[in-house]
Scaffold this active site. Structure first.
Site, PDB file in Angstrom:
ATOM      1  N   ARG A  32       0.748  -1.219  -0.079  1.00 16.67           N
ATOM      2  CA  ARG A  32       0.080  -0.153   0.119  1.00 16.67           C
ATOM      3  C   ARG A  32       0.878   1.300  -0.030  1.00 16.67           C
ATOM      4  NH1 ARG A  32      -5.376  -0.694   1.522  1.00 16.67           N
ATOM      5  NH2 ARG A  32      -6.188  -2.603   0.405  1.00 16.67           N
ATOM      6  N   ARG A  45      -5.666  11.530  -7.599  1.00 18.30           N
ATOM      7  CA  ARG A  45      -6.938  10.718  -7.693  1.00 18.30           C
ATOM      8  C   ARG A  45      -8.225  11.244  -7.649  1.00 18.30           C
ATOM      9  NH1 ARG A  45      -8.681   6.221  -4.858  1.00 18.30           N
ATOM     10  NH2 ARG A  45     -10.398   7.107  -5.480  1.00 18.30           N
ATOM     11  N   ASP A  81      -6.399  -3.747  -7.841  1.00 19.72           N
ATOM     12  CA  ASP A  81      -7.061  -4.071  -6.647  1.00 19.72           C
ATOM     13  C   ASP A  81      -7.127  -5.542  -6.742  1.00 19.72           C
ATOM     14  OD1 ASP A  81      -8.140  -2.873  -3.921  1.00 19.72           O
ATOM     15  OD2 ASP A  81      -9.340  -4.763  -4.376  1.00 19.72           O
TER      16      ASP A  81
HETATM   17  O1  CP3 Z   1       0.366   0.616  -3.227  1.00 19.85           O
HETATM   18  C1  CP3 Z   1      -0.501  -0.218  -3.464  1.00 19.85           C
HETATM   19  O2  CP3 Z   1      -0.476  -1.348  -2.877  1.00 19.85           O
HETATM   20  C2  CP3 Z   1      -1.517  -0.051  -4.005  1.00 19.85           C
HETATM   21  C3  CP3 Z   1      -2.363  -1.031  -4.703  1.00 19.85           C
HETATM   22  C4  CP3 Z   1      -3.180  -1.920  -4.026  1.00 19.85           C
HETATM   23  C5  CP3 Z   1      -4.666  -1.505  -3.823  1.00 19.85           C
HETATM   24  N1  CP3 Z   1      -5.363  -2.575  -3.361  1.00 19.85           N
HETATM   25  C6  CP3 Z   1      -5.237  -0.252  -3.968  1.00 19.85           C
HETATM   26  C7  CP3 Z   1      -6.091   0.157  -3.137  1.00 19.85           C
HETATM   27  C8  CP3 Z   1      -3.044  -3.041  -3.590  1.00 19.85           C
HETATM   28  C9  CP3 Z   1      -1.795  -4.206  -3.510  1.00 19.85           C
HETATM   29  C10 CP3 Z   1      -4.549  -3.518  -3.000  1.00 19.85           C
HETATM   30  C11 CP3 Z   1      -4.628  -4.998  -2.704  1.00 19.85           C
HETATM   31  C12 CP3 Z   1      -5.688  -5.143  -1.804  1.00 19.85           C
HETATM   32  N2  CP3 Z   1      -6.879  -4.859  -1.928  1.00 19.85           N
HETATM   33  C13 CP3 Z   1      -5.652  -6.148  -0.490  1.00 19.85           C
HETATM   34  C14 CP3 Z   1      -4.584  -6.994  -0.478  1.00 19.85           C
HETATM   35  C15 CP3 Z   1      -3.546  -5.878   0.598  1.00 19.85           C
HETATM   36  C16 CP3 Z   1      -4.007  -5.948   2.088  1.00 19.85           C
HETATM   37  O3  CP3 Z   1      -4.312  -4.733   2.485  1.00 19.85           O
HETATM   38  O4  CP3 Z   1      -4.083  -7.024   2.714  1.00 19.85           O
HETATM   39  C17 CP3 Z   1      -6.899  -6.229  -0.374  1.00 19.85           C
HETATM   40  C18 CP3 Z   1      -7.435  -7.071   0.933  1.00 19.85           C
HETATM   41  C19 CP3 Z   1      -7.768  -5.166  -0.785  1.00 19.85           C
HETATM   42  C20 CP3 Z   1      -9.346  -4.913  -0.951  1.00 19.85           C
HETATM   43  C21 CP3 Z   1      -9.426  -3.517  -0.414  1.00 19.85           C
HETATM   44  N3  CP3 Z   1      -9.608  -2.649  -1.450  1.00 19.85           N
HETATM   45  C22 CP3 Z   1      -9.317  -2.996   0.934  1.00 19.85           C
HETATM   46  C23 CP3 Z   1      -9.553  -3.932   2.055  1.00 19.85           C
HETATM   47  C24 CP3 Z   1      -9.732  -1.727   0.557  1.00 19.85           C
HETATM   48  C25 CP3 Z   1      -9.392  -0.693   1.823  1.00 19.85           C
HETATM   49  C26 CP3 Z   1     -10.714   0.209   2.079  1.00 19.85           C
HETATM   50  C27 CP3 Z   1     -10.465   1.493   2.552  1.00 19.85           C
HETATM   51  O5  CP3 Z   1     -10.738   2.472   1.938  1.00 19.85           O
HETATM   52  O6  CP3 Z   1      -9.763   1.493   3.505  1.00 19.85           O
HETATM   53  C28 CP3 Z   1      -9.681  -1.461  -0.588  1.00 19.85           C
HETATM   54  C29 CP3 Z   1      -9.529   0.002  -1.601  1.00 19.85           C
HETATM   55  C30 CP3 Z   1      -8.307   0.402  -2.106  1.00 19.85           C
HETATM   56  N4  CP3 Z   1      -7.504  -0.338  -2.733  1.00 19.85           N
HETATM   57  C31 CP3 Z   1      -7.510   1.582  -1.757  1.00 19.85           C
HETATM   58  C32 CP3 Z   1      -6.246   1.282  -2.270  1.00 19.85           C
HETATM   59  C33 CP3 Z   1      -5.206   2.479  -2.400  1.00 19.85           C
HETATM   60  C34 CP3 Z   1      -7.814   2.625  -0.603  1.00 19.85           C
HETATM   61  C35 CP3 Z   1      -8.891   3.432  -1.183  1.00 19.85           C
HETATM   62  C36 CP3 Z   1      -8.642   4.489  -2.180  1.00 19.85           C
HETATM   63  O7  CP3 Z   1      -7.598   5.134  -1.918  1.00 19.85           O
HETATM   64  O8  CP3 Z   1      -9.718   5.145  -2.664  1.00 19.85           O
END
Ligand code: CP3
Length: 356
Positions: A32, A45, A81
């Protein structure tokens, strides 16, 4: 191998460390690392949904590169994602801001298998490969591009629970009630992850990571029966691609020895198990990735430095350590702390580091 970077990639410190070869410095990147802690991320974004940002290749490439420019990390992770393939085949998965993936009609019965059609990356989500291609053009050859996918158990947990869960009661009930339906479900998710990773490698990813983020809710026996076989299926399919693989999950201390059998070169370790203890559990034949507590990065830098040095000390001096956090960067993290942390790891990391 279609990537023109293939020759140089072999020499990326990240790929070398994954293969337990000597490195010029301990490689470091952050799960992340692209995200809300970066002001340039928030600016680029705007207000759109994350799946829209991911579907815009130029924007996704820019968000992939931002942390490399800012921190000097040894890897970019493709901005995408784990739910993208499920969204792309029309299963009805969205990502709710501040909450995570949600599924309008969760997976409940055998008839839902028909909704999980095969994922064809270049047709269903061409933007992922396009973003990788654009990002690779701007990456120095020694900086790896990490492609990733969700592991079958973690993806299934979203499909069955319908969203993030505390107890994972529904997904565990499905496993127990109908193991053969479970096997059919995770087999499809394994093939989806394998197809997704292969497409990312074709587009230039040089290391792949499988996120089994929520596998830590399983007992070792459950993990071995229900999560490990489909994970092996993904990693077996990925092996011919010739790039190192990382298998990561949170709260997996009791699962590390089993995870080491999945077929990945690297086992990712969360912050709960000290790396020297993780090494005992995993054995000598894998590299380890981790494992500074993400919340440590909220402390004054002298505290961050002390805890980071402890991670480096426990990693020891034999080759095969990739420095990372034990889970993702917290949004409230000061980016300056992460820049200083990268400098510290590059200067002080010792695992397999060649004399300078
Ligand atoms: O630098 C990076 O790692 C960015 C790429 C990335 C994202 N999601 C973008 C994202 C990666 C590698 C992920 C993987 C991901 N997504 C996982 C595995 C990693 C982990 O944290 O265990 C999981 C479980 C997800 C599912 C998911 N998507 C979650 C739990 C969330 C968070 C919800 C929140 O807002 O806290 C997301 C949304 C998400 N995916 C965000 C990002 C940067 C945050 C929301 C945003 O910036 O709009």
């Amino acid at each position: 191998m279609s990537s023109v970077r293939a020759g140089a990639d072999a020499a990326s410190p990240l790929a070398l460390a994954c293969l337990r070869r000597p490195v010029p410095h301990t490689p470091v990147w952050f799960m992340r690392q692209a995200g809300r802690s970066l002001p340039e991320y928030r600016a680029a974004r705007g207000t759109g949904g994350i799946l829209d940002a991911i579907a815009d290749p130029a924007l996704a490439a820019e968000l992939t590169l931002q942390p490399v420019r800012r921190y000097g990390v040894d890897a970019a992770i493709l901005f995408s994602d784990i739910v993208v393939p499920l969204h792309a085949i029309g299963f009805g998965v969205e990502v709710e801001p501040g909450r995570g993936p949600v599924v309008a009609e969760p997976f409940t019965s055998r008839s839902d298998l028909a909704r999980l059609r095969p994922f064809v990356p270049e047709e269903d989500a061409p933007y992922v490969g396009q973003a990788a291609t654009i990002a690779v053009r701007d990456l120095a050859p020694e900086v790896a591009l990490v492609g990733f996918a969700g592991a079958p158990f973690t993806l299934a947990s979203y499909l069955v629970e319908g969203g993030p869960s505390r107890t994972f009661a529904r997904v565990k009930s499905l496993m127990r009630a109908d193991p053969s339906l479970w096997d059919a479900l995770v087999e499809r998710l394994a093939d989806m992850a394998a197809a997704s990773l292969a497409a990312q490698v074709r587009a230039g990813a040089t290391v792949v990571q499988l996120f089994d983020s929520w596998a830590g809710v399983l007992t070792p026996a459950e993990y071995e029966r229900f999560a490990l076989p489909p994970t092996c299926r993904v990693l077996e399919a990925v092996r011919p691609l010739g790039v190192p693989g990382v298998l990561f999950g949170v709260g997996t201390g009791e699962l590390l020895a089993l995870m080491a059998r999945a077929g990945a070169e690297v086992v990712g370790v969360d912050w709960r198990v000290p790396l020297d203890e993780a090494r005992r559990r995993v054995g000598p034949d894998h590299a380890l990735q981790g494992n500074l507590d993400p919340s440590a990065c909220l402390a004054p830098f002298e505290v961050v430095a002390r805890e980071a040095r402890d991670v480096l000390r426990r990693a020891g001096s034999t080759p095969g350590h990739v420095f990372n956090l034990g889970h993702g960067v917290l949004p409230e993290t000061d980016p300056g702390v992460l820049s200083a942390l990268v400098e510290l790891v590059h200067a002080e990391g010792r695992a397999g580091v060649l004399p300078r």
